[in-house]
Design an enzyme around this catalytic site. Sequence first.
Site, PDB file in Angstrom:
ATOM      1  N   ASP A  92       0.618  -1.491   0.560  1.00  0.00           N
ATOM      2  CA  ASP A  92       0.408   0.685  -0.197  1.00  0.00           C
ATOM      3  C   ASP A  92       0.743   1.216  -0.037  1.00  0.00           C
ATOM      4  O   ASP A  92       2.387   1.055   0.430  1.00  0.00           O
ATOM      5  CB  ASP A  92      -1.173   0.033   1.335  1.00  0.00           C
ATOM      6  N   GLU A 156      -0.442  -0.626   5.450  1.00  0.00           N
ATOM      7  CA  GLU A 156       1.153   0.336   6.655  1.00  0.00           C
ATOM      8  C   GLU A 156       0.775   1.531   6.438  1.00  0.00           C
ATOM      9  O   GLU A 156       1.215   2.648   7.577  1.00  0.00           O
ATOM     10  CB  GLU A 156       2.468  -0.312   6.130  1.00  0.00           C
TER      11      GLU A 156
END
Length: 454
Positions: A92, A156
């Site tokens: 991500d 994250e």
Amino acid sequence: MTANPIAETVASLMPRARAELAELVAFRSVADPEVFPRSECEAAAAWVADALCTEGFQDVAVLDTPDGTQSVYGLLAGPEGAPTVLLYAHYDVQPPLDESAWLTPPFELTERDGRWYGRGAADCKGGFLMHLLALRALKANGGVPVTVKVIVEGSEEQGTGGLERYAEAHPELLAADAVVIGDAGNFRVGLPTVTATLRGMTLLRVGIDTLEGNLHSGQFGGAAPDALAALIKVLDSLRAEDGSTTVDGLAADAEWDGLDYAEADFRADAKVLDGVGLTGGSSVSDRIWARPSVTVLGIDAPPVVGATPSIQAGARALVSLRVPPGQDATEATRLLTTHIEKHTPWDARVTVEQMGQGQPFRADTSSPAYTAMADAMRIAYPGEDMQTAGHGGSIPLCNTLAALYPEAEILLIGLSEPEARIHAANESVSPQELERLSVAEALFLANYARSQKI
């Protein structure tokens, strides 16, 4: 780079790595469905899973984590009795922000001035490619001498804790003798560095309401409480006159005792405009690695273009607080919330909603794994010794792993050196750093396997 079989293999694999990184960067994998569709993250997770399968990993799985995102897991069995090493990265990315500020499209890997530009190129899709390159080099030179687990996180950057909670519920999944977190970076290009500390973080959404609806500023201005003005006063209370963070009850006087960050170097790395002063006092290293730091990430307020002469009935802000090692993020959240409530003027209605949190982290740099990494980096970076530095950012999973596996040695390396400009427009990765760190990781795995033999 000194010629050796591992280095030669990694060099030969770089064109393939560039093509793969371009494919991975193309996914707009921001773990916020209000920014990009969830399908972008799902597609990126599927790409990572396919890459692990291609490399011969077993038990490859796309894990649905409690925050609604997906992480990807795989296992590559090593020789009998070999130690287990967990390799971490995340797919991500941060939103691209103002795409007009990018010189090239953010989700299109573009080479310019010897660097590869694109969102996630360094943070941290490049980190996953670093792991793949290291493993491919070992397989081409006698095999991978350790059992490898790979976990690639899907949220994250949001700090929503999905993988941490999943790991806590399945403690056997990520158990390892050593962990390499591929989400940090060298102090600067060409200087091999492991990260010894991480600041934790807390993320709060602050809302202030004062009126049932907006009012004409001419008719009511001067007496009607302006929610935006109240919010500005609250946010101003979080900084002292010199710009240092001031949260009531939160200590902000710790000192950093490691690598010094010269102010001139910091100004250049941060691209501070000529004549503009830095915030806070003491050394730069103290300020960014050892002390708390508050940042206003966003404000909901009328844009200048199209604004009307109105008193605002409500206003919102997203506030981040970085929490240094030695402090507890939960307690820092409580203190920050209390501070905001106390400093809200005019008895305005204030709400504080926690959006994310992660604890700070401190590594044990005296462990055998660090010796193995130092030896590997000395070969990958001829003439340079490994340095240890702090990192002002947060990787919440580190503390979860340390708690679940207290005997595991945790190392932090990666591609996010200052020129990478992670989280900003025009993020990039140095292909030379990707190559050298891949060599270092491969040599580390070989060194670590030898060091663990009885």
